[in-house]
Design a protein around this motif. Structure first.
Motif, PDB file in Angstrom:
ATOM      1  N   GLN A 173       1.310   3.074  -5.844  1.00  0.00           N
ATOM      2  CA  GLN A 173       0.837   4.390  -6.251  1.00  0.00           C
ATOM      3  C   GLN A 173       0.133   4.401  -7.600  1.00  0.00           C
ATOM      4  OE1 GLN A 173       3.648   7.683  -5.362  1.00  0.00           O
ATOM      5  NE2 GLN A 173       5.141   6.023  -5.064  1.00  0.00           N
ATOM      6  N   ILE A 174       0.288   3.345  -8.368  1.00  0.00           N
ATOM      7  CA  ILE A 174      -0.221   3.350  -9.744  1.00  0.00           C
ATOM      8  C   ILE A 174      -1.745   3.397  -9.808  1.00  0.00           C
ATOM      9  CG2 ILE A 174      -0.288   0.865 -10.187  1.00  0.00           C
ATOM     10  CD1 ILE A 174       1.149   1.640 -12.899  1.00  0.00           C
ATOM     11  N   ALA A 175      -2.429   2.884  -8.793  1.00  0.00           N
ATOM     12  CA  ALA A 175      -3.896   2.910  -8.795  1.00  0.00           C
ATOM     13  C   ALA A 175      -4.424   4.341  -8.794  1.00  0.00           C
ATOM     14  CB  ALA A 175      -4.450   2.139  -7.602  1.00  0.00           C
ATOM     15  N   GLY A 176      -3.760   5.242  -8.078  1.00  0.00           N
ATOM     16  CA  GLY A 176      -4.182   6.641  -8.059  1.00  0.00           C
ATOM     17  C   GLY A 176      -4.037   7.307  -9.420  1.00  0.00           C
ATOM     18  N   ALA A 177      -2.935   7.059 -10.089  1.00  0.00           N
ATOM     19  CA  ALA A 177      -2.734   7.607 -11.438  1.00  0.00           C
ATOM     20  C   ALA A 177      -3.733   6.999 -12.411  1.00  0.00           C
ATOM     21  CB  ALA A 177      -1.306   7.354 -11.909  1.00  0.00           C
ATOM     22  N   LEU A 199       9.938   2.117 -15.809  1.00  0.00           N
ATOM     23  CA  LEU A 199      10.300   2.086 -14.403  1.00  0.00           C
ATOM     24  C   LEU A 199       9.920   0.744 -13.793  1.00  0.00           C
ATOM     25  CD1 LEU A 199       9.167   5.659 -13.337  1.00  0.00           C
ATOM     26  CD2 LEU A 199      11.498   4.846 -13.753  1.00  0.00           C
ATOM     27  N   ASP A 200      10.674   0.341 -12.804  1.00  0.00           N
ATOM     28  CA  ASP A 200      10.399  -0.879 -12.053  1.00  0.00           C
ATOM     29  C   ASP A 200       9.326  -0.547 -11.021  1.00  0.00           C
ATOM     30  OD1 ASP A 200      10.356  -3.174 -10.526  1.00  0.00           O
ATOM     31  OD2 ASP A 200      12.429  -2.985  -9.831  1.00  0.00           O
ATOM     32  N   LEU A 201       8.153  -1.135 -11.161  1.00  0.00           N
ATOM     33  CA  LEU A 201       7.036  -0.816 -10.272  1.00  0.00           C
ATOM     34  C   LEU A 201       7.257  -1.322  -8.854  1.00  0.00           C
ATOM     35  CD1 LEU A 201       3.975  -1.460 -12.606  1.00  0.00           C
ATOM     36  CD2 LEU A 201       5.192   0.670 -12.169  1.00  0.00           C
ATOM     37  N   GLU A 202       8.119  -2.288  -8.669  1.00  0.00           N
ATOM     38  CA  GLU A 202       8.393  -2.810  -7.333  1.00  0.00           C
ATOM     39  C   GLU A 202       9.342  -1.904  -6.552  1.00  0.00           C
ATOM     40  OE1 GLU A 202       6.845  -5.495  -6.114  1.00  0.00           O
ATOM     41  OE2 GLU A 202       5.783  -5.792  -8.005  1.00  0.00           O
ATOM     42  N   SER A 203       9.961  -0.938  -7.221  1.00  0.00           N
ATOM     43  CA  SER A 203      10.933  -0.042  -6.596  1.00  0.00           C
ATOM     44  C   SER A 203      10.336   1.346  -6.387  1.00  0.00           C
ATOM     45  CB  SER A 203      12.181   0.077  -7.472  1.00  0.00           C
ATOM     46  OG  SER A 203      12.785  -1.172  -7.641  1.00  0.00           O
ATOM     47  N   THR A 204      11.029   2.140  -5.607  1.00  0.00           N
ATOM     48  CA  THR A 204      10.634   3.533  -5.397  1.00  0.00           C
ATOM     49  C   THR A 204      11.318   4.407  -6.448  1.00  0.00           C
ATOM     50  OG1 THR A 204      12.481   4.048  -3.937  1.00  0.00           O
ATOM     51  CG2 THR A 204      10.498   3.133  -2.894  1.00  0.00           C
ATOM     52  N   LEU A 205      10.857   5.634  -6.575  1.00  0.00           N
ATOM     53  CA  LEU A 205      11.525   6.580  -7.475  1.00  0.00           C
ATOM     54  C   LEU A 205      12.930   6.895  -6.975  1.00  0.00           C
ATOM     55  CD1 LEU A 205       8.656   9.066  -8.345  1.00  0.00           C
ATOM     56  CD2 LEU A 205       9.695   7.362  -9.839  1.00  0.00           C
ATOM     57  N   ALA A 206      13.074   6.961  -5.657  1.00  0.00           N
ATOM     58  CA  ALA A 206      14.395   7.242  -5.080  1.00  0.00           C
ATOM     59  C   ALA A 206      15.403   6.167  -5.477  1.00  0.00           C
ATOM     60  CB  ALA A 206      14.289   7.348  -3.564  1.00  0.00           C
ATOM     61  N   GLU A 207      14.960   4.931  -5.588  1.00  0.00           N
ATOM     62  CA  GLU A 207      15.840   3.828  -5.972  1.00  0.00           C
ATOM     63  C   GLU A 207      16.153   3.827  -7.471  1.00  0.00           C
ATOM     64  OE1 GLU A 207      14.391   0.572  -2.645  1.00  0.00           O
ATOM     65  OE2 GLU A 207      13.305   0.714  -4.531  1.00  0.00           O
ATOM     66  N   GLN A 208      15.448   4.636  -8.249  1.00  0.00           N
ATOM     67  CA  GLN A 208      15.621   4.658  -9.702  1.00  0.00           C
ATOM     68  C   GLN A 208      16.085   6.023 -10.196  1.00  0.00           C
ATOM     69  OE1 GLN A 208      12.507   2.200 -11.807  1.00  0.00           O
ATOM     70  NE2 GLN A 208      11.434   2.545  -9.859  1.00  0.00           N
ATOM     71  N   GLU A 265       8.396   9.783  -3.742  1.00  0.00           N
ATOM     72  CA  GLU A 265       9.692   9.182  -4.035  1.00  0.00           C
ATOM     73  C   GLU A 265      10.020   7.989  -3.162  1.00  0.00           C
ATOM     74  OE1 GLU A 265      13.079  11.721  -4.201  1.00  0.00           O
ATOM     75  OE2 GLU A 265      12.043  13.245  -5.371  1.00  0.00           O
ATOM     76  N   ASP A 266       9.391   7.908  -1.993  1.00  0.00           N
ATOM     77  CA  ASP A 266       9.779   6.905  -1.007  1.00  0.00           C
ATOM     78  C   ASP A 266       8.806   5.725  -0.894  1.00  0.00           C
ATOM     79  OD1 ASP A 266       7.884   8.681  -0.054  1.00  0.00           O
ATOM     80  OD2 ASP A 266       8.602   8.632   2.006  1.00  0.00           O
TER      81      ASP A 266
END
Length: 84
Positions: free
Chosen positions: A35-39, A63-72, A28-29
């Protein structure tokens, strides 16, 4: 996570979807772009990682890839209840 192969809509060779999508845990942070390379590796998707996006299954939002999940968090509301 799952992928949609939309690289060539006229190509008759489709990559089969897994019967059960593999699980991938996003932090989330950390920004999603980090993180997308791992997925991508887990899915063995045919796309280049730079051409990837993350779309939520429960509401269709990207989702905005430049942001964290916590921010979204607003975009993620209801995701866990839908089994995502």
């Amino acid at each position: 996570v799952q992928f949609l192969d939309d690289t060539d809509p006229f190509n008759s060779t489709n990559f089969p979807e897994p019967t059960r999508p593999p699980l991938y845990t996003f932090r989330e942070d950390f920004p999603l772009i980090n993180q997308i390379a791992g997925a991508h590796r887990l899915l063995k998707a045919p796309h280049k990682p730079d051409d990837c996006a993350l779309q939520l299954s429960h509401n269709g939002s990207y989702l905005d890839l430049e942001s964290t999940l916590a921010e979204q968090k607003d975009e993620l509301e209801g995701f866990q209840e839908d089994g995502g």
